[in-house]
Design an enzyme around this catalytic site. Sequence first.
Site, mmCIF file in Angstrom:
data_model
loop_
_atom_site.group_PDB
_atom_site.id
_atom_site.type_symbol
_atom_site.label_atom_id
_atom_site.label_comp_id
_atom_site.label_asym_id
_atom_site.label_seq_id
_atom_site.Cartn_x
_atom_site.Cartn_y
_atom_site.Cartn_z
ATOM 1 N N GLY A 262 0.976 -0.899 0.154
ATOM 2 C CA GLY A 262 -0.493 -0.104 0.197
ATOM 3 C C GLY A 262 0.433 1.693 0.329
ATOM 4 O O GLY A 262 2.029 0.912 -0.300
ATOM 5 N N SER A 263 0.381 2.244 0.328
ATOM 6 C CA SER A 263 1.008 3.390 0.114
ATOM 7 C C SER A 263 2.112 3.964 2.059
ATOM 8 O O SER A 263 2.356 2.993 2.328
ATOM 9 C CB SER A 263 0.146 4.640 0.353
ATOM 10 O OG SER A 263 -0.410 4.524 1.708
ATOM 11 N N THR A 264 3.437 4.364 1.024
ATOM 12 C CA THR A 264 4.416 4.676 2.663
ATOM 13 C C THR A 264 3.793 5.166 3.554
ATOM 14 O O THR A 264 4.089 4.520 4.663
ATOM 15 C CB THR A 264 5.553 5.536 0.816
ATOM 16 O OG1 THR A 264 5.693 4.759 0.277
ATOM 17 C CG2 THR A 264 6.362 6.323 2.506
ATOM 18 N N VAL A 266 1.049 5.800 4.900
ATOM 19 C CA VAL A 266 0.130 3.767 5.533
ATOM 20 C C VAL A 266 1.293 3.041 6.165
ATOM 21 O O VAL A 266 0.883 2.150 7.222
ATOM 22 C CB VAL A 266 -1.080 3.024 5.323
ATOM 23 C CG1 VAL A 266 -1.873 1.687 5.691
ATOM 24 C CG2 VAL A 266 -2.190 4.203 4.349
ATOM 25 N N GLY A 267 1.917 2.461 5.420
ATOM 26 C CA GLY A 267 3.066 1.601 5.701
ATOM 27 C C GLY A 267 3.481 2.228 7.387
ATOM 28 O O GLY A 267 4.673 1.695 8.222
ATOM 29 N N GLU A 284 5.491 -3.640 0.888
ATOM 30 C CA GLU A 284 5.805 -3.488 -0.836
ATOM 31 C C GLU A 284 4.763 -1.597 -1.147
ATOM 32 O O GLU A 284 3.581 -1.816 -0.783
ATOM 33 C CB GLU A 284 5.258 -4.285 -1.410
ATOM 34 C CG GLU A 284 5.881 -4.193 -2.924
ATOM 35 C CD GLU A 284 4.774 -3.527 -3.786
ATOM 36 O OE1 GLU A 284 4.783 -2.148 -3.485
ATOM 37 O OE2 GLU A 284 3.342 -4.172 -4.462
HETATM 38 C C1 SIN Z 1 1.463 -3.151 -7.249
HETATM 39 O O1 SIN Z 1 1.361 -2.309 -8.029
HETATM 40 O O2 SIN Z 1 1.791 -3.126 -6.243
HETATM 41 C C2 SIN Z 1 2.559 -4.612 -8.164
HETATM 42 C C3 SIN Z 1 2.225 -4.436 -9.473
HETATM 43 C C4 SIN Z 1 2.734 -5.665 -9.805
HETATM 44 O O3 SIN Z 1 3.068 -7.210 -8.874
HETATM 45 O O4 SIN Z 1 3.404 -5.984 -11.409
#
Ligand code: SIN
EC number: 1.2.1.16
Length: 521
Positions: A262-264, A266-267, A284
């Site tokens: 998700g977003s930085t 919220v991370g 991620e």
């Molecule tokens: C994402 O946008 O979070 C994942 C993109 C991907 O798996 O290609």
Amino acid sequence: MLFIKGNREQGNGVSIVLANRAQARTTLEKLPLFTEKAYINGKWTEATSRKSFDIFGADKYSHEKIGSCPEMGEEDVVSAISSAQRAFKSFQHTHPKARAKLLRKWYNLMMQYRNELATILMYENGRPLSGALQEIDYAAAFLDWFAGEAERSYGYSAQGSIPGNRFVTVAQPVGVVGILTPWNFPSAMITRKIAGAIAAGCSVVIKPAAETPYSALALAKLAEQAGLPEGVMNIVTTNKNVSSVGKVMTTHDDVKKISFTGSTGVGKLLMQQASSTLKKCSFELGGNAPYIVFDDADLSLVMQGLLAGKFRGSGQTCVSPNRIYVQAGIYDKFIDTFKKETQAQIRPGPLENADTTLGCLITPKAVSKLTNLVADAQSKGAKVVLGGERAPDAAETFYPATILKDMTSNMEASNTELFGPVATIYRFEAEAEVIEAANRSPVGLAGYVYTQDVARAWRTAEALEVGMTGINTGIVSDPYAPFGGIKQSGFGREGGRHGIEEFQIQKTITMGGLGMPLTPL
Ligand code: SIN
């Protein structure tokens, strides 16, 4: 049917036709995998409070719902964690081969129900059917990959520093995993995490995005059919209680790992919360991918990668080319070719049509964000090559394929993850200059470089401050390869050889008193 015109002057001349609301609902209701219940301890369930929240689908022209889901709260997530903890006690001891078999069966079921899964995804997310089918294949591939990985879980052995001691390390499942997933890949972000967790022998509690819970629930139905024991996979749905449910997941003693996409912003919050019990985390987060095209690039590869990467999911991916840097010698030719290729290949239209390649954005807010970013860039000197303006009668969630040239670093778009079908092009002269510009970002997920000079390709790939670099390709996402970022794009790797390790601990077992003879030198 609801007809929404595209921009005939600047777009590709095709009117976009979205599905009729009633049609979406009627279609969904008939699908055996469609459910509006959450899933805890192997039971399809309402929220304890009996409350629910509405879900708006691809056809939210007038913001009418396509369905609802239980509005769960703290007591529901606590119950899901208890169920996962109970299941973990035995699931951790299942044989890796049994887990591999289960994942393969689940994969086969995904293939069997491919169209049904894609239809659910299409309506809740707004991807055209073609893109939704691609995502189902991508999502299923994680089950297949991790089925293989379940059996390839290695420790190592070595001689210790103390004479007569030997040690081995053993990979063990970390425990209950809290999984929080985004709406942009409602299916693939679930399988990418849960398949690694199950391969390792963990149980999970998933909170799917409030906008797209149905794909996650449909996957749970198939997991059930594949024979996943009750309590191993739990799904808690919520919209209003996202913060309190997230807080329970990140602070509960029984949750040993948090996996979040998700977003930085919220991370950062989740990491702070998870620090209270020092959970293992993999995050991620957002990206701002540079896409660098040198003068000597093969333009057909550049176009192939750019069209695939920029417009995948209407540009709503973390790895989407966000700043397209083109060297001065090829700049004008690149822009002409890109405009023509976009007009030819990026087709808005009815989501259900096989040849539609541009769908909707997730919310009207996403459209306003793009509108503002494009206006800001124009006010600072960027020129519109294509699109850039929504037809007055367009759906609230539709934004046309747009190309802006002559971008500069003082424009808001250069520091913002666009998350939409807007391609922004910057001119550069020299290699050192473009590396410096590309790295001028606090985030570093993906980057791309196009050149036929092998030495320059390697130099650039290694110099880019990102977790993944594509050389002469716009696709870096592959279940076989580790996916993840550096800097404020997060940490941890999903997929590839490292994917399973994120859900394991390496236990060291040292054996002493072996009485091994040591010969002096
Ligand atoms: C994402 O946008 O979070 C994942 C993109 C991907 O798996 O290609």
